[in-house]
Design a protein around this motif. Structure first.
Motif, short mmCIF file in Angstrom:
data_model
loop_
_atom_site.label_atom_id
_atom_site.label_comp_id
_atom_site.label_asym_id
_atom_site.label_seq_id
_atom_site.Cartn_x
_atom_site.Cartn_y
_atom_site.Cartn_z
N GLY A 360 0.83 -1.20 0.00
CA GLY A 360 0.00 0.00 0.00
C GLY A 360 0.86 1.24 0.00
O GLY A 360 1.83 1.36 -0.75
N TYR A 420 -5.22 4.38 -1.37
CA TYR A 420 -4.96 3.00 -0.97
C TYR A 420 -6.10 2.48 -0.09
O TYR A 420 -6.65 3.21 0.74
CB TYR A 420 -3.64 2.89 -0.19
CG TYR A 420 -2.45 3.36 -1.00
CD1 TYR A 420 -1.86 2.53 -1.95
CD2 TYR A 420 -1.92 4.64 -0.81
CE1 TYR A 420 -0.77 2.96 -2.70
CE2 TYR A 420 -0.84 5.08 -1.54
CZ TYR A 420 -0.26 4.23 -2.48
OH TYR A 420 0.80 4.67 -3.23
N LYS A 421 -6.41 1.21 -0.30
CA LYS A 421 -7.43 0.55 0.52
C LYS A 421 -6.80 0.00 1.80
O LYS A 421 -5.60 -0.22 1.87
CB LYS A 421 -8.07 -0.60 -0.27
CG LYS A 421 -8.86 -0.16 -1.48
CD LYS A 421 -9.47 -1.36 -2.19
CE LYS A 421 -10.29 -0.91 -3.41
NZ LYS A 421 -10.87 -2.08 -4.12
N HIS A 423 -5.81 -2.77 4.56
CA HIS A 423 -5.09 -4.00 4.24
C HIS A 423 -5.91 -5.25 4.51
O HIS A 423 -5.68 -6.28 3.87
CB HIS A 423 -3.79 -4.03 5.04
CG HIS A 423 -2.85 -2.93 4.68
ND1 HIS A 423 -1.83 -3.07 3.77
CD2 HIS A 423 -2.81 -1.62 5.07
CE1 HIS A 423 -1.18 -1.93 3.63
NE2 HIS A 423 -1.76 -1.02 4.41
N SER A 425 -9.68 -4.93 5.78
CA SER A 425 -11.03 -4.46 5.41
C SER A 425 -10.90 -3.65 4.12
O SER A 425 -10.89 -2.42 4.14
CB SER A 425 -11.64 -3.63 6.54
OG SER A 425 -11.63 -4.34 7.75
N THR A 426 -10.83 -4.35 3.01
CA THR A 426 -10.46 -3.70 1.74
C THR A 426 -11.54 -2.76 1.20
O THR A 426 -11.28 -2.02 0.25
CB THR A 426 -10.15 -4.78 0.69
OG1 THR A 426 -11.26 -5.69 0.59
CG2 THR A 426 -8.90 -5.56 1.09
N HIS A 427 -12.73 -2.78 1.78
CA HIS A 427 -13.76 -1.84 1.34
C HIS A 427 -13.55 -0.46 2.00
O HIS A 427 -14.24 0.50 1.64
CB HIS A 427 -15.15 -2.37 1.69
CG HIS A 427 -15.31 -2.73 3.13
ND1 HIS A 427 -14.82 -3.91 3.66
CD2 HIS A 427 -15.90 -2.07 4.17
CE1 HIS A 427 -15.10 -3.95 4.96
NE2 HIS A 427 -15.76 -2.85 5.29
N TYR A 429 -10.78 2.74 3.47
CA TYR A 429 -9.52 3.39 3.12
C TYR A 429 -8.47 3.12 4.19
O TYR A 429 -8.77 2.88 5.36
CB TYR A 429 -9.72 4.91 2.99
CG TYR A 429 -10.58 5.34 1.83
CD1 TYR A 429 -10.35 4.86 0.55
CD2 TYR A 429 -11.64 6.23 2.02
CE1 TYR A 429 -11.15 5.26 -0.52
CE2 TYR A 429 -12.44 6.64 0.96
CZ TYR A 429 -12.19 6.14 -0.31
OH TYR A 429 -12.99 6.53 -1.35
N GLU A 430 -7.23 3.16 3.77
CA GLU A 430 -6.10 2.97 4.67
C GLU A 430 -5.95 4.17 5.59
O GLU A 430 -6.16 5.32 5.20
CB GLU A 430 -4.83 2.78 3.84
CG GLU A 430 -3.57 2.55 4.65
CD GLU A 430 -2.33 2.58 3.78
OE1 GLU A 430 -1.62 1.56 3.72
OE2 GLU A 430 -2.07 3.63 3.15
N GLU A 496 -6.92 -3.69 13.33
CA GLU A 496 -6.82 -2.80 12.18
C GLU A 496 -7.64 -1.53 12.41
O GLU A 496 -8.80 -1.60 12.85
CB GLU A 496 -7.31 -3.50 10.92
CG GLU A 496 -7.21 -2.62 9.68
CD GLU A 496 -7.83 -3.25 8.45
OE1 GLU A 496 -7.21 -3.19 7.37
OE2 GLU A 496 -8.95 -3.80 8.57
N SER A 498 -9.08 1.61 10.23
CA SER A 498 -9.32 2.00 8.84
C SER A 498 -10.24 3.20 8.81
O SER A 498 -10.72 3.66 9.85
CB SER A 498 -9.93 0.83 8.06
OG SER A 498 -11.19 0.47 8.62
#
Length: 745
Positions: A360, A420-421, A423, A425-427, A429-430, A496, A498
């Motif tokens: 990312g 970037y999404k 890492h 929970s890809t839905h 944002y980072e 995580e 996010s």
């Protein structure tokens, strides 16, 4: 049928249990079974009558024998064994000095153990959880107290079989089987939760068996007594360990069947409502009240700050004596040092460290971390013209303000971006820590949105502990979120963090609270006079944290087959377990190995019972004569559904669990299996129409074999001090690590 109903009413009026009405001599058919069948030659079935001169003495004899096996040389070893390091050392000490702590189990059994330690010496000291007890630590008394629960198993086994209308020889055999199992014995000789759990499980089974025996005496004193005892036992067993909920499931299924049968019998609506209401009160409300009462005592005793504070909300922590959250500035000002906690259980505090994301943006990681750490500290800053936070007038942080958060230790800014999404929970944002305070980067800006103010000062300002708020990213309009999702090993398996694009403003994952607030220019106040908590919210939160901790106990395959074992191996006693880490020459050795004769024969009976049920059903459906004796079908089902059903409910769920499992998790299921073994012996003796003396001989032979097995392994139950070479003869399977450190196959 009518004559039998009138007889039942007469029995209820006398508060006794009479035998079913006998058919006239030469009668070809009986009316008691569900289906009319020709009479077999089996021994007739009838409800047992209590005889104090016989049953009372047999129960007393079982109790004395059981007490000897549970108490003999119980203080021989002064070494802290197995989980005594938690229950007799760590947790009991914290209860006695009122330090709040966290554990995966409900508090009742731990409170009882702590009470025994208080009675023993009144000491509230803590000590190293490993090694030997100090000379003045009365560990023998606390072990004896726990052993009392193990002693109660044998008389409860007799009483349960008595209420299931087994013959006295089988009732006595059930008590002897409980006494003669080495695993049940050794686990009741140490300060563990297993003995109280087994005792309350046995009490629940005995109570529901007694209630079943009074089902024809609805609303009589005996009926109410057994119903309330069942509810009380369910509350006690579920308050000791969550495995006790399997007993709740057993009684729940039994009650559902009973109510359905009442419905099928076209019971009057008013009577059915009374039955339903009585069961709701006794089997739902009463157990819940006992379960919640144990937590109320838990909270009342643990009134001081301790190592488990972080598992509870900040408002709860602030009310603990000695907590670091009890005294701090109330109104959050710009330039203050903050610790921000997610309101999602288990997500922890907003955290960052110098480590980078492996892909990312490869910027500095931002995570959720549950423990106190300097990497949790953030400075809240204004956007635009920066203030001199040491000299300029203080400005409070308010609802709708756009702020920046600087990580104190690395001076990086809380940051998010569309590029970037996240890492995992890809839905989303980072979220990273990036940039410097002097940079004019709108991706470092967050808008305060107050969700709820729990204090009486609702003036639109952000306050420590009492204000729940959202942090909305100024550029992407997403919400700073910590939903309890764990990062891979490169993120140290922390939570995580996010930026959530799903607009769920009420979600706990998107809500934050200032847990700690430090500002030398703002005076501290006593937060205990400001924050408010409710028992219900604390109770629910603690149970959620217990569930989360339970799920985190994943198997450690590096030590697989040394301590841990899978459920498939338990009934066959494949992997017993050492109760001490040290297994050297001169050590007093304890080995959790069951009596193989009892384990293997009871496992066989558990596999046999459903096959028997199917076999008898097929023969009955085909009209084969002599399938059932008078009352035998109902007896076979009423007793078997509790014993086999209890075994199944206490055993099969472990196959679906992802948590670590040990062989002692099978002990509640084993108790049901042992009683089922006695039931099957009784059943076959009746089917063979054995007289009193042959029946006694059969039971005596079974008892002698089982007691011989117990004596063979007794040295490992009472504490083995002999030669290692002598242990070879006690290794019946190559997977047993009795005298070798590794298993062989």
């Amino acid at each position: 049928d009518s004559a039998r109903q009138h007889a039942a009413k007469r029995d209820c009026a006398a508060d006794s249990q009479a035998a079913p009405k006998q058919q006239p001599t030469g009668s070809k058919f009986v009316a008691y079974p569900l289906r009319r069948e020709p009479v077999s030659t089996s021994v007739p079935y009838q409800r047992n009558r209590w005889n104090s001169s016989v049953d009372g003495w047999l129960v007393l004899l079982l109790t004395v024998i059981c007490a000897f096996t549970r108490l003999y040389q119980i203080g021989l070893s002064n070494r802290v064994s197995w989980d005594e390091s938690y229950f007799n050392v760590r947790f009991s000490g914290m209860y006695l000095n009122h330090s709040y702590h966290h554990d995966v189990h409900p508090p009742l059994a731990k409170l009882l153990i702590s009470f025994s330690r208080f009675v023993a010496d009144g000491s509230n000291r803590t000590m190293e959880p490993k090694g030997n007890y100090p000379p003045d630590f009365n560990y023998t008394f606390t072990r004896c107290f726990t052993a009392l629960f193990g002693i109660g198993l044998a008389p409860l086994a007799y009483l349960t079989c008595f209420h299931l209308n087994m013959q006295r020889q089988a009732c006595f055999l059930a008590g002897l089987l409980v006494i003669a199992d080495n695993a049940l014995c050794v686990m009741s000789r140490f300060v563990l939760l297993d003995a109280p759990l087994l005792f309350f499980t046995a009490a629940a089974l005995c109570s529901i068996a007694g209630f079943q025996n009074t089902r024809h005496c609805a609303f009589s004193p005996a009926w109410w007594r057994w119903l309330l005892l069942t509810g009380a036992a369910l509350g006690l067993v579920s308050s000791s360990k969550w495995v006790g909920f399997f007993a709740v499931a057993l009684v729940g299924l039994y009650t559902m069947e009973e109510l359905l049968n009442m419905y099928a019998d076209f019971m009057p609506a008013s009577t059915a409502i009374k039955h339903f209401g009585a069961r709701v009160a006794a089997l739902i409300i009463l157990p819940i009240a006992i379960y919640m009462a144990s937590f109320a005592v838990h909270f009342a005793v643990l009134s001081h700050s301790g190592p488990g504070d972080a598992t509870m909300p900040p408002a709860f922590q602030a009310r603990l004596y000695g907590s670091k959250l009890s005294y701090q500035p109330f109104t959050v000002m710009y330039g203050s040092l903050l610790d921000l906690r997610s309101m999602h259980p288990g997500s922890g505090l907003l955290h960052s460290h110098p480590h980078k994301y492996p892909d990312g943006s490869q910027q500095q990681q931002v995570t959720g971390y549950s423990h106190s750490d300097s990497n949790n500290n953030w400075v809240i800053m204004r956007t635009g013209n920066e203030l001199n936070y040491t000299s300029d007038p203080l400005l409070p942080v308010k609802d709708g303000d756009t702020v920046r958060l600087m990580h104190k230790r690395t001076s990086a800014m809380l940051h998010s971006h569309r590029n970037y999404k996240a890492h995992v929970s890809t839905h989303d944002y980072e979220v990273t820590a990036y940039g410097k305070p002097e940079w004019n980067d709108t991706n470092n800006e967050w808008r305060i949105e107050i969700h709820k103010e729990e204090s009486s000062v609702a003036n639109g300002e952000v306050h420590a502990i009492t204000t729940q708020f959202r942090l909305r990213h100024a550029t992407t309009n997403c919400l700073l979120s910590a939903a309890g999702v764990k990062l891979p090993p490169w993120g140290f398996r922390q939570t995580e963090v996010s930026c959530s694009r799903s607009q769920s403003p009420r979600s706990a994952a998107n809500l934050w609270v200032v847990e700690r607030h430090a500002n030398p220019r703002v005076p501290s106040v006593d937060m205990r006079s400001i924050v408010k908590t409710s028992f219900i919210s604390n109770f629910l939160r603690l149970n959620m944290e217990m569930a989360r901790s339970n799920n985190a106990l994943i198997p450690d395959r590096d030590k697989y087959n040394h301590l841990e074992s899978d459920p498939w191996s338990w009934p066959f006693l494949i992997y017993p377990m050492r109760l001490l880490g040290s297994w050297k020459k001169g050590d007093i050795k304890y080995y959790e190995v069951g009596n193989p004769l009892i384990w293997w024969s009871s496992a066989l009976m558990c596999l046999l019972y459903p096959l028997q049920l199917a076999y008898y059903h097929v023969r009955q459906a085909r009209g084969v004569p002599g399938v059932w004796a008078p009352g035998e079908e109902r007896h076979f089902w009423n007793a078997g559904k509790l014993l086999w059903g209890g075994w199944m409910l206490h055993y099969l769920p472990f196959f679906a669990m992802g948590r670590v499992t040990y062989i002692h998790h099978y002990l509640p299921a084993l108790y049901f299996a042992v009683l089922l073994l006695a039931f099957e012996v009784d059943h076959f003796c009746r089917r063979l129409a054995l007289g009193e003396r042959p029946r006694t001989v059969v039971v005596a032979m079974c008892a002698v074999c089982m007691l011989a097995g117990f004596c063979w392994f007794a040295p490992l139950t009472f504490g083995y001090t002999g030669s290692m070479n002598d242990l070879k003869h006690r290794q019946w399977l190559p997977t047993w690590n009795i005298y070798r450190d590794k298993y062989s196959m």
